[in-house]
Design a protein around this motif. Structure first.
Motif, PDB file in Angstrom:
ATOM      1  N   GLN A  38     -70.545  29.429  16.904  1.00 37.79           N
ATOM      2  CA  GLN A  38     -69.496  30.026  16.071  1.00 37.79           C
ATOM      3  C   GLN A  38     -69.396  31.524  16.323  1.00 37.79           C
ATOM      4  O   GLN A  38     -68.302  32.101  16.290  1.00 37.79           O
ATOM      5  N   GLY A  39     -70.538  32.155  16.592  1.00 42.78           N
ATOM      6  CA  GLY A  39     -70.540  33.590  16.865  1.00 42.78           C
ATOM      7  C   GLY A  39     -69.817  33.958  18.155  1.00 42.78           C
ATOM      8  O   GLY A  39     -69.321  35.074  18.299  1.00 42.78           O
ATOM      9  N   ILE A  40     -69.776  33.015  19.102  1.00 43.49           N
ATOM     10  CA  ILE A  40     -69.028  33.274  20.335  1.00 43.49           C
ATOM     11  C   ILE A  40     -67.540  33.386  20.037  1.00 43.49           C
ATOM     12  O   ILE A  40     -66.829  34.218  20.600  1.00 43.49           O
ATOM     13  N   GLY A  41     -67.104  32.544  19.106  1.00 45.42           N
ATOM     14  CA  GLY A  41     -65.709  32.620  18.681  1.00 45.42           C
ATOM     15  C   GLY A  41     -64.747  32.043  19.695  1.00 45.42           C
ATOM     16  O   GLY A  41     -65.124  31.489  20.729  1.00 45.42           O
ATOM     17  N   HIS A  42     -63.485  32.197  19.416  1.00 50.51           N
ATOM     18  CA  HIS A  42     -62.418  31.688  20.284  1.00 50.51           C
ATOM     19  C   HIS A  42     -62.166  32.672  21.412  1.00 50.51           C
ATOM     20  O   HIS A  42     -61.991  33.870  21.177  1.00 50.51           O
ATOM     21  N   ILE A  43     -62.180  32.164  22.635  1.00 53.41           N
ATOM     22  CA  ILE A  43     -61.895  33.009  23.795  1.00 53.41           C
ATOM     23  C   ILE A  43     -60.405  32.885  24.116  1.00 53.41           C
ATOM     24  O   ILE A  43     -59.919  31.815  24.509  1.00 53.41           O
ATOM     25  N   ARG A  44     -59.700  33.966  23.909  1.00 55.78           N
ATOM     26  CA  ARG A  44     -58.242  33.953  24.065  1.00 55.78           C
ATOM     27  C   ARG A  44     -57.859  33.945  25.537  1.00 55.78           C
ATOM     28  O   ARG A  44     -58.323  34.776  26.324  1.00 55.78           O
ATOM     29  N   ILE A  45     -57.031  32.988  25.915  1.00 59.19           N
ATOM     30  CA  ILE A  45     -56.547  32.864  27.287  1.00 59.19           C
ATOM     31  C   ILE A  45     -55.074  33.267  27.333  1.00 59.19           C
ATOM     32  O   ILE A  45     -54.274  32.862  26.491  1.00 59.19           O
ATOM     33  N   ALA A  46     -54.738  34.076  28.306  1.00 57.81           N
ATOM     34  CA  ALA A  46     -53.356  34.543  28.433  1.00 57.81           C
ATOM     35  C   ALA A  46     -52.393  33.366  28.548  1.00 57.81           C
ATOM     36  O   ALA A  46     -52.667  32.372  29.233  1.00 57.81           O
ATOM     37  N   GLU A  47     -51.265  33.470  27.854  1.00 59.43           N
ATOM     38  CA  GLU A  47     -50.278  32.390  27.844  1.00 59.43           C
ATOM     39  C   GLU A  47     -49.205  32.558  28.921  1.00 59.43           C
ATOM     40  O   GLU A  47     -48.652  31.577  29.416  1.00 59.43           O
ATOM     41  N   THR A  48     -48.891  33.780  29.291  1.00 61.23           N
ATOM     42  CA  THR A  48     -47.874  34.014  30.311  1.00 61.23           C
ATOM     43  C   THR A  48     -48.365  33.500  31.653  1.00 61.23           C
ATOM     44  O   THR A  48     -49.394  33.947  32.160  1.00 61.23           O
ATOM     45  N   ALA A  49     -47.659  32.538  32.227  1.00 64.38           N
ATOM     46  CA  ALA A  49     -48.089  31.889  33.457  1.00 64.38           C
ATOM     47  C   ALA A  49     -47.220  32.332  34.636  1.00 64.38           C
ATOM     48  O   ALA A  49     -45.994  32.373  34.527  1.00 64.38           O
ATOM     49  N   ARG A  50     -47.873  32.648  35.743  1.00 62.19           N
ATOM     50  CA  ARG A  50     -47.176  32.953  36.992  1.00 62.19           C
ATOM     51  C   ARG A  50     -47.886  32.235  38.133  1.00 62.19           C
ATOM     52  O   ARG A  50     -49.107  32.194  38.179  1.00 62.19           O
ATOM     53  N   LYS A  51     -47.134  31.690  39.061  1.00 63.96           N
ATOM     54  CA  LYS A  51     -47.727  31.008  40.201  1.00 63.96           C
ATOM     55  C   LYS A  51     -48.100  32.009  41.293  1.00 63.96           C
ATOM     56  O   LYS A  51     -47.372  32.977  41.549  1.00 63.96           O
ATOM     57  N   LEU A  52     -49.209  31.744  41.940  1.00 60.29           N
ATOM     58  CA  LEU A  52     -49.624  32.605  43.042  1.00 60.29           C
ATOM     59  C   LEU A  52     -48.567  32.626  44.138  1.00 60.29           C
ATOM     60  O   LEU A  52     -48.356  33.661  44.799  1.00 60.29           O
ATOM     61  N   THR A  53     -47.902  31.515  44.310  1.00 62.65           N
ATOM     62  CA  THR A  53     -46.871  31.440  45.357  1.00 62.65           C
ATOM     63  C   THR A  53     -45.693  32.373  45.074  1.00 62.65           C
ATOM     64  O   THR A  53     -44.966  32.751  46.002  1.00 62.65           O
ATOM     65  N   ASP A  54     -45.509  32.779  43.815  1.00 62.62           N
ATOM     66  CA  ASP A  54     -44.452  33.748  43.504  1.00 62.62           C
ATOM     67  C   ASP A  54     -44.783  35.132  44.038  1.00 62.62           C
ATOM     68  O   ASP A  54     -43.896  36.004  44.091  1.00 62.62           O
ATOM     69  N   PHE A  55     -46.039  35.342  44.420  1.00 58.78           N
ATOM     70  CA  PHE A  55     -46.475  36.658  44.913  1.00 58.78           C
ATOM     71  C   PHE A  55     -46.835  36.602  46.400  1.00 58.78           C
ATOM     72  O   PHE A  55     -47.548  37.464  46.904  1.00 58.78           O
ATOM     73  N   GLY A  56     -46.320  35.584  47.063  1.00 59.49           N
ATOM     74  CA  GLY A  56     -46.532  35.468  48.501  1.00 59.49           C
ATOM     75  C   GLY A  56     -47.687  34.574  48.898  1.00 59.49           C
ATOM     76  O   GLY A  56     -48.018  34.481  50.088  1.00 59.49           O
ATOM     77  N   GLY A  57     -48.317  33.895  47.943  1.00 59.22           N
ATOM     78  CA  GLY A  57     -49.429  33.017  48.259  1.00 59.22           C
ATOM     79  C   GLY A  57     -48.983  31.755  48.970  1.00 59.22           C
ATOM     80  O   GLY A  57     -47.864  31.268  48.770  1.00 59.22           O
ATOM     81  N   SER A  58     -49.856  31.209  49.799  1.00 56.61           N
ATOM     82  CA  SER A  58     -49.552  29.990  50.537  1.00 56.61           C
ATOM     83  C   SER A  58     -50.823  29.165  50.680  1.00 56.61           C
ATOM     84  O   SER A  58     -51.866  29.674  51.084  1.00 56.61           O
ATOM     85  N   GLY A  59     -50.719  27.877  50.356  1.00 49.75           N
ATOM     86  CA  GLY A  59     -51.858  26.975  50.454  1.00 49.75           C
ATOM     87  C   GLY A  59     -51.903  26.203  51.747  1.00 49.75           C
ATOM     88  O   GLY A  59     -52.260  25.016  51.773  1.00 49.75           O
ATOM     89  N   ASP A  60     -51.568  26.880  52.851  1.00 54.35           N
ATOM     90  CA  ASP A  60     -51.514  26.206  54.149  1.00 54.35           C
ATOM     91  C   ASP A  60     -52.832  26.263  54.914  1.00 54.35           C
ATOM     92  O   ASP A  60     -52.905  25.863  56.069  1.00 54.35           O
ATOM     93  N   SER A  61     -53.879  26.804  54.295  1.00 60.58           N
ATOM     94  CA  SER A  61     -55.227  26.951  54.859  1.00 60.58           C
ATOM     95  C   SER A  61     -55.327  27.989  55.974  1.00 60.58           C
ATOM     96  O   SER A  61     -56.410  28.186  56.529  1.00 60.58           O
ATOM     97  N   ALA A  62     -54.230  28.650  56.303  1.00 62.95           N
ATOM     98  CA  ALA A  62     -54.245  29.627  57.398  1.00 62.95           C
ATOM     99  C   ALA A  62     -53.824  31.017  56.939  1.00 62.95           C
ATOM    100  O   ALA A  62     -54.358  32.032  57.412  1.00 62.95           O
ATOM    101  N   THR A  63     -52.867  31.097  56.004  1.00 59.82           N
ATOM    102  CA  THR A  63     -52.379  32.383  55.517  1.00 59.82           C
ATOM    103  C   THR A  63     -53.459  33.080  54.691  1.00 59.82           C
ATOM    104  O   THR A  63     -54.120  32.455  53.859  1.00 59.82           O
ATOM    105  N   ASP A  64     -53.636  34.377  54.912  1.00 61.06           N
ATOM    106  CA  ASP A  64     -54.581  35.158  54.100  1.00 61.06           C
ATOM    107  C   ASP A  64     -53.939  35.454  52.747  1.00 61.06           C
ATOM    108  O   ASP A  64     -52.925  36.141  52.671  1.00 61.06           O
ATOM    109  N   ASN A  65     -54.553  34.947  51.670  1.00 61.00           N
ATOM    110  CA  ASN A  65     -54.003  35.119  50.331  1.00 61.00           C
ATOM    111  C   ASN A  65     -54.586  36.311  49.580  1.00 61.00           C
ATOM    112  O   ASN A  65     -54.284  36.486  48.395  1.00 61.00           O
ATOM    113  N   LYS A  66     -55.372  37.121  50.259  1.00 60.80           N
ATOM    114  CA  LYS A  66     -55.894  38.322  49.610  1.00 60.80           C
ATOM    115  C   LYS A  66     -54.762  39.221  49.104  1.00 60.80           C
ATOM    116  O   LYS A  66     -54.796  39.668  47.936  1.00 60.80           O
ATOM    117  N   PRO A  67     -53.723  39.524  49.889  1.00 60.72           N
ATOM    118  CA  PRO A  67     -52.625  40.352  49.367  1.00 60.72           C
ATOM    119  C   PRO A  67     -51.944  39.733  48.155  1.00 60.72           C
ATOM    120  O   PRO A  67     -51.576  40.449  47.208  1.00 60.72           O
TER     121      PRO A  67
END
Length: 454
Positions: A38-67
Motif C-alpha cells: 500500500q505504501g508503494i501506492g499507484h504508479i501513474r502511467i502516461a495516458e497520451t499514446a504515440r507510436k514510435l513509427t510516427d517518429f521515424g521508427g521502423s521494425g524491419d530489423s535493419a533500420t537504426d531506431n536510435k534517432p
C-alpha cells in the motif's frame, strides 16, 4: 562419537526449551506486506499514446531506431510525458534509450527491441554503479536517471544482444574491476571514477538510477550483457509478470541496490545468475552512504537459474524487511535462499521472512554466510532475525541448512518452522551462531513410531 551425539542432543533440548519464548514474540519489528505494498501506492502511467513509427521508427530489423527513440523522448519532455507504443516488428537500436519523466515504453505483442553491439554507441559515460561502487561507465542500454513515473510494459521482448556484444568482455574486466574497488576503499571522488572506453566493464541492460514510481510489467527480457534490471537508489517499484531468458555471465534478474518499497511478483525467472539479488553498496562507500535497502516483497514467483533469492554480497549499508512468499522453483537452482557477506562489508542483514517457498534439486537449500569468498577483515556483518517457515526442498546435493557466523559477530535469532528437506548430503552445518530455533523440522526420511521389541 558418543560425546558428539550427546552434545547434539543436548543442543536440541536447549533449543526446545527456548521455543515457547521465541514463538510468543517472533519479531517485534515485523511489518505487514499489505502495508508495504500500500505504501508503494499507484504508479501513474502516461495516458497520451504515440507510436514510435510516427517518429521515424521502423521494425524491419535493419533500420537504426536510435534517432526515433531520441525524438519521442524529446516529445515526452516537451509534453509532460507519454506512452510510447512499439508496434510488432524487430527494432534495431544502436545506442541507449534514455527514459524521461512520465514516459512509458509499451512494447506490443510481437515487438522486439534489439540493441546494437558497437560499444562506442553507448558513450558518453553516465553516472551508474558497478558491483556496488558508484562510477561513470557506458550507459545502460535502457537508462532512467532521476526520473519519476517511468514504466516498461507490454508483451514484447527486450533483447540486449549481449552474446554478440558486451558479454565477451567478462574475461577482460579484472583490471577495471579491481580499480573500481580500490577507488571505493580509498574514497576517491566520484568525478575521478571514469571508466568507459578501454575498461571493459559491461553495462546493465535496464537501470533506474535515483528514480521514483517505477513499473516493469509483462515484457520478456533476454540476452543481457550484464545484470538484467537494476534498481539503484530508487523507490516505489512494481515488477510484475516479467519473463527472463538470460544465460550470459552475471545475468541476474532483478538487482535492488540502495532501494526501497519494492513489489516483485508473478515472475518467470530463467537466469544464469541470481534471480533476485538485494544489495546496498560495497565496503567503505556503502557504509558511508548508509542508504538501506528495505521494504521488499517477493511473491508468487517461479525460480530457475543459479540462485533463487540472494541478499549480498554488496550490502554494506544494510538490508532489512525482506519478505519472500508463495514462490517455487520451476527447475534447478544451485542455492535456494542465499544470504552472503564477509568482513569487508559491515552493515547488517535483518528482519528477513521466508514463507511457503519450495525448491526441487539444489546444491544447498538455505545458506547464510559471513565468509563469502573467504576474504575481508575489520567489518563483520550483523546478521539476525531470520524467519523461515513452510519451506520445502526435494534434494540438496550438498547441504540442507548452513549458517556461518563470525567469531565476534554471531548470526543470531534464526527460526525454522515447518521445514521439510527430503534428502541431502549434510543436514546441518552451523558455526558461530546463537539462538537458533527449530519447530517441526524434518531433514531426510520422516521417522514413524518406534518399532516394538521383538
Amino acid at each position: 562419537m558418543r560425546t558428539k551425539i550427546l552434545s547434539i542432543v543436548a543442543s536440541f533440548l536447549f533449543l526446545c526449551g527456548c521455543q515457547h519464548q521465541i514463538e510468543s514474540d517472533p519479531s517485534p519489528t515485523k511489518k505487514s506486506t499489505a502495508d508495504i505494498i500500500q505504501g508503494i501506492g499507484h504508479i501513474r502511467i502516461a495516458e497520451t499514446a504515440r507510436k514510435l513509427t510516427d517518429f521515424g521508427g521502423s521494425g524491419d530489423s535493419a533500420t537504426d531506431n536510435k534517432p526515433a527513440f531520441d525524438k519521442v523522448m524529446q516529445y515526452c519532455l516537451e509534453n509532460g510525458g507519454g506512452r510510447i507504443i512499439v508496434p510488432p516488428g524487430v527494432y534495431l537500436v544502436n545506442g541507449p534509450i534514455h527514459l524521461v519523466d512520465n514516459s512509458c515504453l509499451d512494447l506490443q505483442k510481437g515487438a522486439k527491441i534489439c540493441f546494437g553491439t558497437d560499444a562506442d554507441d553507448y558513450l558518453p559515460v553516465v553516472a551508474t554503479s558497478w558491483e556496488g561502487t558508484l562510477l561513470y561507465n557506458y550507459s545502460p542500454l535502457i537508462y532512467a536517471y532521476q526520473a519519476k513515473n517511468v514504466a516498461i510494459t507490454g508483451e514484447g521482448t527486450i533483447d540486449g544482444n549481449g552474446r554478440n556484444g558486451f558479454s565477451g568482455w567478462y574475461d577482460r574486466q579484472k583490471p577495471a574491476q579491481e580499480r573500481s574497488r580500490q577507488m571505493n576503499r580509498k574514497d576517491v571522488p566520484m568525478e575521478q571514477r571514469i571508466f568507459g572506453n578501454g575498461h571493459f566493464l559491461r553495462p546493465q541492460l535496464i537501470q533506474f538510477y535515483g528514480c521514483k514510481n517505477i513499473l516493469v510489467e509483462g515484457v520478456t527480457i533476454e540476452n543481457s550483457p550484464f545484470w538484467c534490471v537494476h534498481f539503484l537508489q530508487s523507490e516505489n517499484i512494481i515488477a510484475r509478470k516479467v519473463k527472463f531468458h538470460a544465460y550470459n555471465k552475471n545475468n541476474d534478474g532483478f538487482d535492488a541496490e540502495y532501494s526501497k518499497n519494492i513489489l516483485i511478483e508473478d515472475i518467470d525467472f530463467d537466469n544464469a545468475d541470481d534471480n533476485v539479488a538485494i544489495k546496498a553498496g560495497r565496503d567503505h562507500e556503502g557504509r558511508k552512504l548508509g542508504i538501506t535497502s528495505e521494504n521488499i516483497v517477493i511473491r508468487n514467483c517461479r525460480f530457475k537459474g543459479l540462485h533463487g533469492i540472494v541478499i549480498g554480497s554488496e550490502m554494506s549499508a544494510g538490508v532489512e524487511h525482506v519478505y519472500v512468499e508463495n514462490c517455487e522453483a520451476s527447475s534447478y537452482c544451485k542455492r535456494g535462499i542465499y544470504l552472503k557477506s564477509n568482513p569487508d562489508r559491515g552493515g547488517f542483514i535483518r528482519n528477513i521472512y521466508v514463507d511457503n517457498v519450495r525448491f526441487q534439486q539444489v546444491e544447498d537449500a538455505l545458506f547464510i554466510t559471513s565468509f563469502y569468498h573467504g576474504e575481508g577483515e575489520g567489518h563483520a556483518t550483523d546478521i539476525r532475525d531470520i524467519f523461515v517457515r513452510n519451506f520445502y526442498c526435494k534434494s540438496a546435493s550438498n547441504a540442507g541448512l548452513v549458517i556461518q557466523g563470525f567469531p565476534s559477530k554471531k548470526v543470531t535469532n534464526v527460526q525454522f518452522s515447518d521445514i521439510k528437506i527430503d534428502s541431502c548430503k549434510a543436514a546441518l552445518s552451523f558455526s558461530h551462531t546463537a539462538n537458533i530455533v527449530f519447530n517441526d523440522v524434518t531433514i531426510g526420511e520422516q521417522i514413524a513410531v518406534p518399532s516394538a521389541v521383538r
